[in-house]
Design a protein around this motif. Structure first.
Motif, PDB file in Angstrom:
ATOM      1  N   THR A   2       0.775  -1.232  -0.036  1.00  8.06           N
ATOM      2  CA  THR A   2       0.022  -0.037  -0.020  1.00  8.06           C
ATOM      3  C   THR A   2       0.631   1.331   0.008  1.00  8.06           C
ATOM      4  OG1 THR A   2      -1.604  -1.227   1.150  1.00  8.06           O
ATOM      5  CG2 THR A   2      -2.023   1.306   1.001  1.00  8.06           C
ATOM      6  N   ASP A   3       0.591   2.247  -0.834  1.00  8.16           N
ATOM      7  CA  ASP A   3       1.343   3.315  -1.071  1.00  8.16           C
ATOM      8  C   ASP A   3       0.423   4.617  -0.606  1.00  8.16           C
ATOM      9  OD1 ASP A   3       3.623   2.604  -2.321  1.00  8.16           O
ATOM     10  OD2 ASP A   3       2.450   2.677  -4.266  1.00  8.16           O
ATOM     11  N   VAL A   4       0.920   5.142   0.715  1.00 10.51           N
ATOM     12  CA  VAL A   4       0.216   6.184   1.548  1.00 10.51           C
ATOM     13  C   VAL A   4       1.007   7.556   1.588  1.00 10.51           C
ATOM     14  CG1 VAL A   4      -0.390   6.691   3.829  1.00 10.51           C
ATOM     15  CG2 VAL A   4      -0.794   4.174   2.779  1.00 10.51           C
ATOM     16  N   LEU A   5       0.253   8.504   1.095  1.00  8.05           N
ATOM     17  CA  LEU A   5       0.756   9.930   1.316  1.00  8.05           C
ATOM     18  C   LEU A   5      -0.225  10.632   2.539  1.00  8.05           C
ATOM     19  CD1 LEU A   5       2.262  12.270   0.031  1.00  8.05           C
ATOM     20  CD2 LEU A   5       0.264  12.720  -1.450  1.00  8.05           C
ATOM     21  N   ILE A   6       0.839  10.866   3.451  1.00  7.52           N
ATOM     22  CA  ILE A   6       0.328  11.799   4.409  1.00  7.52           C
ATOM     23  C   ILE A   6       0.679  13.267   4.311  1.00  7.52           C
ATOM     24  CG2 ILE A   6       0.435  12.169   7.107  1.00  7.52           C
ATOM     25  CD1 ILE A   6       0.810   9.259   7.264  1.00  7.52           C
ATOM     26  N   LEU A   7      -0.311  14.308   4.271  1.00  6.15           N
ATOM     27  CA  LEU A   7      -0.065  15.602   4.210  1.00  6.15           C
ATOM     28  C   LEU A   7       0.170  16.174   5.362  1.00  6.15           C
ATOM     29  CD1 LEU A   7      -2.729  16.354   1.440  1.00  6.15           C
ATOM     30  CD2 LEU A   7      -0.365  15.594   0.981  1.00  6.15           C
ATOM     31  N   GLY A   8       1.455  15.973   5.744  1.00  5.00           N
ATOM     32  CA  GLY A   8       2.013  16.242   7.184  1.00  5.00           C
ATOM     33  C   GLY A   8       2.731  15.026   7.508  1.00  5.00           C
ATOM     34  N   GLY A   9       2.509  14.591   8.673  1.00  2.00           N
ATOM     35  CA  GLY A   9       3.251  13.486   9.031  1.00  2.00           C
ATOM     36  C   GLY A   9       4.238  13.583   9.928  1.00  2.00           C
ATOM     37  N   ILE A  17      -0.113   8.366  12.790  1.00  3.86           N
ATOM     38  CA  ILE A  17      -0.749   7.802  11.786  1.00  3.86           C
ATOM     39  C   ILE A  17       0.168   7.257  10.802  1.00  3.86           C
ATOM     40  CG2 ILE A  17      -2.296   8.341   9.937  1.00  3.86           C
ATOM     41  CD1 ILE A  17      -3.503  10.629  11.310  1.00  3.86           C
ATOM     42  N   ALA A  18       1.377   8.124  10.644  1.00  2.00           N
ATOM     43  CA  ALA A  18       2.424   7.455   9.771  1.00  2.00           C
ATOM     44  C   ALA A  18       2.941   6.098  10.422  1.00  2.00           C
ATOM     45  CB  ALA A  18       3.488   8.624   9.572  1.00  2.00           C
ATOM     46  N   GLN A  19       3.368   6.360  11.549  1.00  2.00           N
ATOM     47  CA  GLN A  19       3.874   5.123  12.165  1.00  2.00           C
ATOM     48  C   GLN A  19       2.749   3.781  11.939  1.00  2.00           C
ATOM     49  OE1 GLN A  19       7.198   4.899  13.735  1.00  2.00           O
ATOM     50  NE2 GLN A  19       6.623   2.687  13.283  1.00  2.00           N
ATOM     51  N   ARG A  20       1.547   4.174  12.201  1.00  2.00           N
ATOM     52  CA  ARG A  20       0.779   2.970  12.233  1.00  2.00           C
ATOM     53  C   ARG A  20       0.626   2.307  10.878  1.00  2.00           C
ATOM     54  NH1 ARG A  20      -2.536   0.056  16.264  1.00  2.00           N
ATOM     55  NH2 ARG A  20      -3.799  -1.233  14.927  1.00  2.00           N
ATOM     56  N   GLU A  24       1.668  -1.227   9.674  1.00  2.00           N
ATOM     57  CA  GLU A  24       1.103  -2.503   8.660  1.00  2.00           C
ATOM     58  C   GLU A  24       1.461  -2.677   7.493  1.00  2.00           C
ATOM     59  OE1 GLU A  24      -2.272  -3.426   9.592  1.00  2.00           O
ATOM     60  OE2 GLU A  24      -1.836  -2.654  11.665  1.00  2.00           O
ATOM     61  N   GLY A  25       2.976  -2.352   7.379  1.00  2.00           N
ATOM     62  CA  GLY A  25       3.511  -2.738   6.181  1.00  2.00           C
ATOM     63  C   GLY A  25       3.417  -1.609   5.236  1.00  2.00           C
ATOM     64  N   PRO A  39       8.799  10.319  10.904  1.00  2.00           N
ATOM     65  CA  PRO A  39       9.030   9.084  11.428  1.00  2.00           C
ATOM     66  C   PRO A  39       9.970   8.150  10.647  1.00  2.00           C
ATOM     67  CG  PRO A  39       6.620   9.400  11.759  1.00  2.00           C
ATOM     68  CD  PRO A  39       7.212  10.413  10.604  1.00  2.00           C
ATOM     69  N   GLU A  40      10.963   7.572  11.240  1.00  2.00           N
ATOM     70  CA  GLU A  40      12.010   6.654  10.633  1.00  2.00           C
ATOM     71  C   GLU A  40      11.277   5.722   9.833  1.00  2.00           C
ATOM     72  OE1 GLU A  40      15.868   3.792  11.674  1.00  2.00           O
ATOM     73  OE2 GLU A  40      14.800   4.861  13.390  1.00  2.00           O
ATOM     74  N   GLY A  41      11.698   5.431   8.463  1.00  2.00           N
ATOM     75  CA  GLY A  41      10.852   4.554   7.681  1.00  2.00           C
ATOM     76  C   GLY A  41      10.107   5.311   6.622  1.00  2.00           C
ATOM     77  N   THR A  42       9.786   6.378   6.959  1.00  2.00           N
ATOM     78  CA  THR A  42       9.197   7.196   5.757  1.00  2.00           C
ATOM     79  C   THR A  42       9.788   7.998   4.748  1.00  2.00           C
ATOM     80  OG1 THR A  42       8.547   9.158   7.194  1.00  2.00           O
ATOM     81  CG2 THR A  42       7.135   7.443   7.446  1.00  2.00           C
ATOM     82  N   ALA A  43       9.326   8.293   3.675  1.00  2.00           N
ATOM     83  CA  ALA A  43      10.080   9.301   2.912  1.00  2.00           C
ATOM     84  C   ALA A  43       9.347  10.819   2.985  1.00  2.00           C
ATOM     85  CB  ALA A  43       9.851   8.568   1.297  1.00  2.00           C
ATOM     86  N   LEU A  44      10.359  11.625   3.283  1.00  2.00           N
ATOM     87  CA  LEU A  44       9.845  12.943   3.531  1.00  2.00           C
ATOM     88  C   LEU A  44      10.067  13.832   2.296  1.00  2.00           C
ATOM     89  CD1 LEU A  44       8.934  15.356   5.351  1.00  2.00           C
ATOM     90  CD2 LEU A  44      11.362  15.733   6.117  1.00  2.00           C
ATOM     91  N   VAL A  45       9.059  14.367   1.753  1.00  2.00           N
ATOM     92  CA  VAL A  45       9.170  15.347   0.674  1.00  2.00           C
ATOM     93  C   VAL A  45       8.914  16.930   1.289  1.00  2.00           C
ATOM     94  CG1 VAL A  45       7.935  15.956  -1.422  1.00  2.00           C
ATOM     95  CG2 VAL A  45       8.050  13.438  -1.106  1.00  2.00           C
TER      96      VAL A  45
END
Length: 320
Positions: A2-9, A17-20, A24-25, A39-45
């Motif tokens: 699943t590709d998720v984009l969080i406007l914020g994060g 929310i990002a960590q959850r 969930e993979g 959060p570690e493991g996310t990509a920050l734009v």
């Protein structure tokens, strides 16, 4: 995947929310200005949502799920224009502050909202959330609008719930000043329960993501016991507190969880749709324990955004 984009994060709730999602993979991308770490493991734009090209790179791909929590209607409207066609699902975190009726007890998602903000209007939180809901609602069945009440938990930057853990812990065997409690209620949702609902929900439309209703006196008793407070409690009357410049709800020199007498519905809203949609609430005692541990770690006498300082509280108690 699943590709998720969080406007914020990178904020308190959006980071949870990002960590959850990560847990969930999912593959998680956060759009933020970069003033705080993602959060570690996310990509920050890196991006400023006031900029006209804020979503240009993000609009080049499809997203399984987009999550937005902004309280600026223009930010949400521009995001929908740029990314709405690219999202398989969109969750907007709104607020129960969209409702214009704060007096009626037990109302559900059909309650009237504030008029939506219009360009040029003076900023008003509930009106901007309502306008943002309107924009997200254009996505139809792909959209979920989550309306939390008071969000609580460790790390809460608002200090509203945590104040009471700190107040009881710092007082030791000395008295603590309380607001009126008779007939008052509390309705809170743990930040991690809210994050879990946002990640796991499959429903659409608007849902009040609020906790179960508890008497204020019972909640304060539970916090007091968990903090090990051994002193007395002194309940002050509404008129006395106002005469001594103590504010309701939040901010400096306030007593959090204390609401004006006209706001009997604000912390007593229906959460039937939340439960029916799979929302889960942990025992309030678990949240209280975690909040008190967090307050002790951060410092019960630290400068905070809501509540009384101990010096202010002692001065008020001395005047009783």
């Amino acid at each position: 995947m699943t590709d998720v984009l969080i406007l914020g994060g990178t904020g308190w709730l959006s980071g949870r929310i990002a960590q959850r999602w990560l847990d969930e993979g999912a593959t998680v991308t956060c759009l933020a200005r970069g003033t705080r770490p993602a959060p570690e493991g996310t990509a920050l734009v890196h991006g400023d949502r006031d900029a006209p090209d804020a979503y240009a790179d993000l609009a080049r791909q499809d997203w399984d799920h987009i999550v937005d929590i902004s309280s600026q209607a223009e930010h949400v409207e521009r995001a929908i224009d740029a990314l709405g066609d690219r999202a398989g699902r969109w969750t907007y975190v709104s607020s129960v502050s969209v409702y214009s009726d704060d007096a009626t007890v037990g109302v559900d998602e059909s309650a009237p909202r504030h008029p939506s903000a219009r360009p040029g209007d003076e900023y008003e939180y509930g009106a901007h959330k309502a306008a943002a809901e309107d924009a997200v609602g254009l996505l139809g069945k792909r959209a979920l609008i989550v309306r939390p009440g008071l969000i609580v938990g460790d790390g809460d930057p608002s200090d509203r719930f945590g104040y009471w853990g700190a107040a009881f812990a710092r007082a030791g065997a000395e008295p603590v000043l309380l607001p009126p409690v008779e007939g008052k209620h509390v309705q809170v949702i743990d930040v991690d329960d809210l994050a879990a609902f946002i990640v796991g929900a499959t429903c659409s439309g608007a849902v009040n993501a609020v906790g179960d209703e508890h008497p204020l006196a019972d909640v304060l008793d539970a916090v007091r016991a968990a903090a090990g407070h051994a002193g007395a409690t002194v309940v002050a009357e509404e008129e006395w507190l106002l005469a001594h410049d103590v504010e309701h709800w939040a901010g400096p020199r306030s007593l959090p969880l204390w609401l004006p007498p006209t706001m009997t519905g604000f912390m007593t809203r229906s959460n039937s749709a939340f439960h029916a949609s799979g929302g889960q609430l942990r025992p309030l005692a678990d949240t209280i324990e975690r909040v008190i541990a967090d307050e002790r770690e951060r410092g019960v006498d630290r400068e905070r955004r809501a509540g009384l300082t101990r010096a202010e509280e002692e001065a008020l108690l001395a005047d009783r």
